[in-house]
Design a protein around this motif. Structure first.
Motif, mmCIF file in Angstrom:
data_model
loop_
_atom_site.group_PDB
_atom_site.id
_atom_site.type_symbol
_atom_site.label_atom_id
_atom_site.label_comp_id
_atom_site.label_asym_id
_atom_site.label_seq_id
_atom_site.Cartn_x
_atom_site.Cartn_y
_atom_site.Cartn_z
ATOM 1 N N UNK A 1 40.887 30.839 32.109
ATOM 2 C CA UNK A 1 40.891 29.536 31.446
ATOM 3 C C UNK A 1 42.313 29.117 31.081
ATOM 4 N N UNK A 2 43.078 30.041 30.556
ATOM 5 C CA UNK A 2 44.457 29.754 30.141
ATOM 6 C C UNK A 2 45.301 29.229 31.301
ATOM 7 N N UNK A 3 45.093 29.804 32.491
ATOM 8 C CA UNK A 3 45.908 29.446 33.645
ATOM 9 C C UNK A 3 45.180 28.546 34.645
ATOM 10 N N UNK A 4 44.017 28.050 34.260
ATOM 11 C CA UNK A 4 43.315 27.069 35.082
ATOM 12 C C UNK A 4 42.781 27.600 36.396
ATOM 13 N N UNK A 5 42.360 28.862 36.406
ATOM 14 C CA UNK A 5 41.805 29.455 37.624
ATOM 15 C C UNK A 5 40.280 29.361 37.525
ATOM 16 N N UNK A 6 39.781 28.183 37.858
ATOM 17 C CA UNK A 6 38.359 27.898 37.670
ATOM 18 C C UNK A 6 37.446 28.795 38.497
ATOM 19 N N UNK A 7 37.852 29.166 39.715
ATOM 20 C CA UNK A 7 37.025 30.060 40.536
ATOM 21 C C UNK A 7 36.802 31.387 39.832
ATOM 22 N N UNK A 8 37.847 31.928 39.239
ATOM 23 C CA UNK A 8 37.738 33.204 38.532
ATOM 24 C C UNK A 8 36.830 33.064 37.315
ATOM 25 N N UNK A 9 37.011 31.975 36.575
ATOM 26 C CA UNK A 9 36.183 31.764 35.386
ATOM 27 C C UNK A 9 34.714 31.640 35.778
ATOM 28 N N UNK A 10 34.430 30.919 36.847
ATOM 29 C CA UNK A 10 33.056 30.754 37.314
ATOM 30 C C UNK A 10 32.451 32.094 37.722
ATOM 31 N N UNK A 11 33.217 32.922 38.422
ATOM 32 C CA UNK A 11 32.722 34.240 38.820
ATOM 33 C C UNK A 11 32.390 35.096 37.599
ATOM 34 N N UNK A 12 33.222 35.019 36.580
ATOM 35 C CA UNK A 12 32.982 35.791 35.351
ATOM 36 C C UNK A 12 31.754 35.276 34.608
ATOM 37 N N UNK A 13 31.598 33.961 34.548
ATOM 38 C CA UNK A 13 30.426 33.397 33.877
ATOM 39 C C UNK A 13 29.142 33.756 34.631
ATOM 40 N N UNK A 14 29.208 33.788 35.960
ATOM 41 C CA UNK A 14 28.044 34.222 36.751
ATOM 42 C C UNK A 14 27.725 35.682 36.464
ATOM 43 N N UNK A 15 28.758 36.501 36.311
ATOM 44 C CA UNK A 15 28.555 37.899 35.959
ATOM 45 C C UNK A 15 27.810 37.997 34.626
ATOM 46 N N UNK A 16 28.265 37.228 33.639
ATOM 47 C CA UNK A 16 27.605 37.252 32.329
ATOM 48 C C UNK A 16 26.138 36.834 32.427
ATOM 49 N N UNK A 17 25.868 35.806 33.216
ATOM 50 C CA UNK A 17 24.477 35.362 33.380
ATOM 51 C C UNK A 17 23.625 36.450 34.010
ATOM 52 N N UNK A 18 24.164 37.112 35.007
ATOM 53 C CA UNK A 18 23.416 38.144 35.731
ATOM 54 C C UNK A 18 23.222 39.405 34.887
ATOM 55 N N UNK A 19 24.167 39.713 34.025
ATOM 56 C CA UNK A 19 24.134 40.952 33.240
ATOM 57 C C UNK A 19 23.902 40.689 31.752
ATOM 58 N N UNK A 20 23.228 39.612 31.449
ATOM 59 C CA UNK A 20 22.994 39.245 30.059
ATOM 60 C C UNK A 20 21.969 40.188 29.449
ATOM 61 N N UNK A 21 22.433 41.066 28.568
ATOM 62 C CA UNK A 21 21.565 42.021 27.894
ATOM 63 C C UNK A 21 22.114 42.275 26.494
ATOM 64 N N UNK A 22 21.515 43.194 25.776
ATOM 65 C CA UNK A 22 21.913 43.473 24.398
ATOM 66 C C UNK A 22 23.382 43.901 24.318
#
Length: 93
Positions: free
Chosen positions: A53-74
């Motif tokens: 986010x700091x450096x405007x690398x939207x592809x990387x941020x999107x990949x990380x957010x997808x990871x969070x969605x897929x691995x959303x647990x306690x």
């Protein structure tokens, strides 16, 4: 020689003064060239989002957010809450 320009264009070393780990920063730089963030896990995903986010690398941020969605647990929620207390990461969501 040019009298203008950025300081970085005249020096061999660029110092980045951030509180990000070298590993996370390197992963985001690699993503800029390869299009892929490698080795995303519960321990590094939040910092990777902040660096991306700091450096405007939207592809990387999107990949990380997808990871969070897929691995959303306690564990992920607890890591997010703990991390947010010291880093205000909630502004990224």
């Amino acid at each position: 020689t040019s009298k203008g320009g950025l300081k970085e264009s005249k020096e061999d070393l660029i110092v980045i003064k951030e509180n990000f780990s070298f590993t996370s920063f390197k992963q985001i730089i690699r993503c800029i060239y390869s299009g892929t963030v490698e080795n995303i896990n519960n321990e590094n995903v939040l910092e990777l989002i902040m660096v991306a986010d700091k450096y405007g690398v939207d592809d990387a941020k999107l990949q990380c957010l997808k990871y969070l969605q897929k691995h959303f647990d306690t564990e992920t929620v607890l890591n997010l809450l703990t991390f947010d207390e010291s880093n205000s990461v909630s502004t990224y969501f």
